[in-house]
Design a protein around this motif. Sequence first.
Motif, PDB file in Angstrom:
ATOM      1  N   LEU A 174      10.134  16.682 -67.993  1.00 47.66           N
ATOM      2  CA  LEU A 174       9.010  15.771 -68.213  1.00 47.66           C
ATOM      3  C   LEU A 174       8.100  15.691 -66.994  1.00 47.66           C
ATOM      4  N   LYS A 175       8.702  15.643 -65.831  1.00 48.58           N
ATOM      5  CA  LYS A 175       7.859  15.558 -64.631  1.00 48.58           C
ATOM      6  C   LYS A 175       7.373  16.920 -64.204  1.00 48.58           C
ATOM      7  N   ASP A 176       8.270  17.884 -64.232  1.00 48.23           N
ATOM      8  CA  ASP A 176       7.892  19.230 -63.808  1.00 48.23           C
ATOM      9  C   ASP A 176       8.262  20.246 -64.880  1.00 48.23           C
ATOM     10  N   PRO A 177       7.282  20.613 -65.715  1.00 51.72           N
ATOM     11  CA  PRO A 177       7.587  21.566 -66.788  1.00 51.72           C
ATOM     12  C   PRO A 177       7.742  22.999 -66.280  1.00 51.72           C
ATOM     13  N   GLY A 178       7.461  23.222 -65.012  1.00 51.78           N
ATOM     14  CA  GLY A 178       7.434  24.586 -64.467  1.00 51.78           C
ATOM     15  C   GLY A 178       8.710  25.367 -64.699  1.00 51.78           C
ATOM     16  N   ASP A 179       9.861  24.757 -64.401  1.00 46.75           N
ATOM     17  CA  ASP A 179      11.138  25.464 -64.534  1.00 46.75           C
ATOM     18  C   ASP A 179      11.354  25.951 -65.954  1.00 46.75           C
ATOM     19  N   MET A 180      11.106  25.045 -66.903  1.00 49.70           N
ATOM     20  CA  MET A 180      11.291  25.385 -68.300  1.00 49.70           C
ATOM     21  C   MET A 180      10.377  26.538 -68.699  1.00 49.70           C
ATOM     22  N   ARG A 181       9.128  26.433 -68.287  1.00 47.08           N
ATOM     23  CA  ARG A 181       8.157  27.453 -68.710  1.00 47.08           C
ATOM     24  C   ARG A 181       8.516  28.833 -68.177  1.00 47.08           C
ATOM     25  N   ARG A 182       9.090  28.864 -66.975  1.00 47.68           N
ATOM     26  CA  ARG A 182       9.469  30.166 -66.410  1.00 47.68           C
ATOM     27  C   ARG A 182      10.586  30.819 -67.223  1.00 47.68           C
ATOM     28  N   VAL A 183      11.507  29.979 -67.694  1.00 44.98           N
ATOM     29  CA  VAL A 183      12.716  30.486 -68.344  1.00 44.98           C
ATOM     30  C   VAL A 183      12.478  30.860 -69.800  1.00 44.98           C
ATOM     31  N   LEU A 184      11.460  30.205 -70.381  1.00 46.18           N
ATOM     32  CA  LEU A 184      11.328  30.198 -71.834  1.00 46.18           C
ATOM     33  C   LEU A 184      10.365  31.246 -72.383  1.00 46.18           C
ATOM     34  N   GLY A 185      10.762  31.890 -73.487  1.00 45.99           N
ATOM     35  CA  GLY A 185       9.808  32.665 -74.259  1.00 45.99           C
ATOM     36  C   GLY A 185       9.695  31.992 -75.616  1.00 45.99           C
ATOM     37  N   VAL A 186       8.466  31.655 -76.023  1.00 42.40           N
ATOM     38  CA  VAL A 186       8.298  30.913 -77.272  1.00 42.40           C
ATOM     39  C   VAL A 186       7.577  31.769 -78.303  1.00 42.40           C
ATOM     40  N   VAL A 187       8.184  31.916 -79.459  1.00 36.97           N
ATOM     41  CA  VAL A 187       7.531  32.619 -80.561  1.00 36.97           C
ATOM     42  C   VAL A 187       7.061  31.560 -81.557  1.00 36.97           C
ATOM     43  N   PRO A 188       5.754  31.293 -81.595  1.00 34.30           N
ATOM     44  CA  PRO A 188       5.272  30.199 -82.432  1.00 34.30           C
ATOM     45  C   PRO A 188       5.334  30.527 -83.923  1.00 34.30           C
ATOM     46  N   GLN A 189       5.333  29.484 -84.714  1.00 38.03           N
ATOM     47  CA  GLN A 189       5.402  29.634 -86.170  1.00 38.03           C
ATOM     48  C   GLN A 189       4.160  30.336 -86.708  1.00 38.03           C
ATOM     49  N   LYS A 190       2.985  29.949 -86.156  1.00 39.79           N
ATOM     50  CA  LYS A 190       1.752  30.641 -86.542  1.00 39.79           C
ATOM     51  C   LYS A 190       1.581  31.838 -85.615  1.00 39.79           C
ATOM     52  N   ILE A 191       0.947  32.881 -86.123  1.00 39.06           N
ATOM     53  CA  ILE A 191       0.737  34.058 -85.291  1.00 39.06           C
ATOM     54  C   ILE A 191      -0.338  33.750 -84.263  1.00 39.06           C
ATOM     55  N   ALA A 192       0.060  33.770 -83.007  1.00 45.58           N
ATOM     56  CA  ALA A 192      -0.859  33.398 -81.928  1.00 45.58           C
ATOM     57  C   ALA A 192      -1.233  34.633 -81.134  1.00 45.58           C
ATOM     58  N   LEU A 193      -2.230  35.349 -81.658  1.00 45.78           N
ATOM     59  CA  LEU A 193      -2.672  36.592 -81.023  1.00 45.78           C
ATOM     60  C   LEU A 193      -4.188  36.694 -81.155  1.00 45.78           C
ATOM     61  N   TYR A 194      -4.783  37.572 -80.356  1.00 43.96           N
ATOM     62  CA  TYR A 194      -6.210  37.852 -80.504  1.00 43.96           C
ATOM     63  C   TYR A 194      -6.326  38.970 -81.525  1.00 43.96           C
ATOM     64  N   GLU A 195      -6.731  38.609 -82.727  1.00 43.82           N
ATOM     65  CA  GLU A 195      -6.613  39.610 -83.779  1.00 43.82           C
ATOM     66  C   GLU A 195      -7.705  40.673 -83.723  1.00 43.82           C
ATOM     67  N   GLU A 196      -8.759  40.414 -82.953  1.00 43.26           N
ATOM     68  CA  GLU A 196      -9.788  41.455 -82.832  1.00 43.26           C
ATOM     69  C   GLU A 196      -9.417  42.490 -81.768  1.00 43.26           C
ATOM     70  N   LEU A 197      -8.290  42.243 -81.077  1.00 43.46           N
ATOM     71  CA  LEU A 197      -7.840  43.201 -80.069  1.00 43.46           C
ATOM     72  C   LEU A 197      -6.626  43.968 -80.596  1.00 43.46           C
ATOM     73  N   SER A 198      -6.294  45.049 -79.898  1.00 44.10           N
ATOM     74  CA  SER A 198      -5.126  45.831 -80.313  1.00 44.10           C
ATOM     75  C   SER A 198      -3.856  45.155 -79.814  1.00 44.10           C
ATOM     76  N   ALA A 199      -2.713  45.608 -80.329  1.00 41.88           N
ATOM     77  CA  ALA A 199      -1.431  45.064 -79.886  1.00 41.88           C
ATOM     78  C   ALA A 199      -1.280  45.293 -78.387  1.00 41.88           C
ATOM     79  N   TYR A 200      -1.646  46.490 -77.965  1.00 41.40           N
ATOM     80  CA  TYR A 200      -1.531  46.835 -76.555  1.00 41.40           C
ATOM     81  C   TYR A 200      -2.360  45.888 -75.683  1.00 41.40           C
ATOM     82  N   GLU A 201      -3.606  45.637 -76.113  1.00 42.37           N
ATOM     83  CA  GLU A 201      -4.478  44.760 -75.323  1.00 42.37           C
ATOM     84  C   GLU A 201      -3.941  43.333 -75.261  1.00 42.37           C
TER      85      GLU A 201
END
Lengths: 310, 362
Positions: A66-93
């Motif tokens: 709650l005070k310092d989210p930094g540790d959590m963010r470093r450790v975590l990979g989050v796959v969101p329910q909605k597709i969160a990508l730039y769809e006008e770009l390629s997968a590579y980009e």
Amino acid sequence: MLKTDKLTKKFKDTLAVDNVSLELRKGESVGLLGPNGAGKSTAIAMISTLLKPSSGDVRIHGKSVLKDPGDMRRVLGVVPQKIALYEELSAYENLKFFGRLYGLSGKKLEQRIGYVLDLVGLSDRKKELVKHYSGGMQRRVNLAAAMMHEPEVLIMDEPTVGIDPQSRNHLLETIRRLNHEEGMTVLYTSHYMEEVEKLCDRVYIMDRGKVIAEGTKEELKAILSDQETVWIEFDQSYPELFKKLSEIEGVQHADVEERSLKLMIPKGMRLLASLFHEAERHGAQVTNVHVQTPTLEDVFLRLTGRTLRD
Amino acid sequence: MKAVFLLQWRRFYRQPLLVLAMFVLTIIFVSVSAAGGEEEPVFVPVYTESLKQEQVLEWVERLNAEKQFAFKWMQPSEARSYVAEGDVPQAVELMEADYRLLVGREDPARLALDSMLRRVYSEELRLEDAAQEVPEIRELMDSALSDPALQLSAASLQGKGEADKLQLLFGMTLFFVIYTIMFSLVRIVDEKRTGTWNRMILSPVRKWQMYLGHLSFSFLIGFSQIALIFLLFRYAFGFEMGDRFWLLLAIAACYTFSIVALGLMIISLIAKPQQLSAVIPIVATGMAMVGGAFWPIELVTNEILLTVSKVLPITYGLEALTSVAVYGNGLQSVMMPLAMLLGFGGICMAIAIRLLEWRSVS
Ligand SMILES: Nc1ncnc2c1ncn2[C@@H]1O[C@H](COP(=O)(O)OP(=O)(O)OP(=O)(O)O)[C@@H](O)[C@H]1O
Ligand SMILES: [Mg+2]
């Protein structure tokens, strides 16, 4: 390593998450199972520090986020329910950008992109625009993007909704490999029972904001150890007969479908005699009878009186 | 921040259409309207029944000096037959201290013609009255006009057509660039919707860096659009913009900053993409109309609108550009509008930052 402590979130008049305490141990694969609106996404948003809890706490390696989210963010990979990508770009980009956010560059960045693309099996189509991908491929890139910074813990929010069986199997297999071979800790959210059964060591079942059961698959199924599920198929539909059978004394739950019937009964109950007797009386022909061991779906049914997809 | 900034260029490269459309629209609007402005003046026959030849010639010269219509003296019968056969909608009969319109058919230009005639006549009659008292008034007038006390009137007198064209160019450029800037800022809202924003939040990149990446892209794309259009019209279309081109660019930069800030404030107030795509055109067109991008602000007489225009960045942007390009003024004289632009931008930015921070906490 990751723990939530009486996590609660209240939106105006809905209690989306109510006193949820979860725990993830290193290398474990944990399922979070619940129907639509159970509060899974809300819980994940709080765990991943994107949403402030109304009360309760989230801890990583014993430290509150709650005070310092930094540790959590470093450790975590989050796959969101909605597709969160730039769809006008390629997968590579897309992957290149998400890698750069974590300070990757040059050769290291290229290597990592190559690795995650391999992982999700899209290496040979990486130059295509995301919007031209199929739903399943987009889901795979959605996972790949969360893997760019080599997270220790992967949190996935229904990563398989709306995709074809082939992509789904590929995705599930990928996750299983990450967990088994690379020792990645996984929190997997779904309302598909089979996925959680296949993938997870331990399961939390959520409904209406609350955790209503938890344990290993075996422990959960033990809830139903005194029960059997009998599945009966007929040559055609017999509404009257189905109703009659559902009302037989001792039947705890009945699930009526077009030409078949699922009855939950106490172990040892002698159902078959009356079943054939009633069928005879209605002139119905039984084409198949099957006694099943309970599934998590049955556990959920027992606990809530509803099916997961209701 | 650099990654976010560079990503926006990548996305622009993949989807350049909207920005290019704004660029091309500016060019089309300016060149079409500027060409329209150079139409031949409308031909108007002039005749008289009572005046002497030299009097008529004097009047015709005076009227033609206005350049709005082309007056031509002819015999009364000839003028009447022009009107009768419908070749022209009207002719003018000149009299000692008055004029008369010979009307054949309806004509939208009649109002302008009539009011111009009335003005020239009343000026002339007043001069004649004055000449009764001060005989040398005409010489005084002429010398005053050829050696003006104010540089402003001199410049505007010699190049009226050029000034109109520049006004048009500046107005359209500043108008269309609002779209370019604001629609590029809408990407922030889109990112929040699709979830890529959350991905960035989870990364080590700070929130202010995310905003700065977007803002600097929007600034640069807006500024480039203005600069390219100015360059294009100056060198390819031969528009005369004075000798302080760098100052025009400095004004463009201040204006761009103010619009970026305004855009950020708008998206901090309105978070829904659909609402934004309705609000942005209203804001852009409204500001442009009131601020004088479509017609000179001098034509606006409504008190309320004039007051409103005093708080719009486009008003000050146009004022500063015109002052430098048309009247040849230097940095000194545009300090005030530049300060207004920067101040306006600063205030919007401050409001936006407060609102955005506030929302992220809840
Ligand atoms: N931002 C919000 N404001 C108000 N209510 C919300 C908000 N987000 C979620 N809710 C409510 O909280 C409850 C739980 O929603 P949540 O998205 O966490 O469920 P879920 O288990 O992820 O469901 P699904 O399987 O459909 O994704 C729902 O009743 C939802 O309407
Ligand atoms: Mg959800």
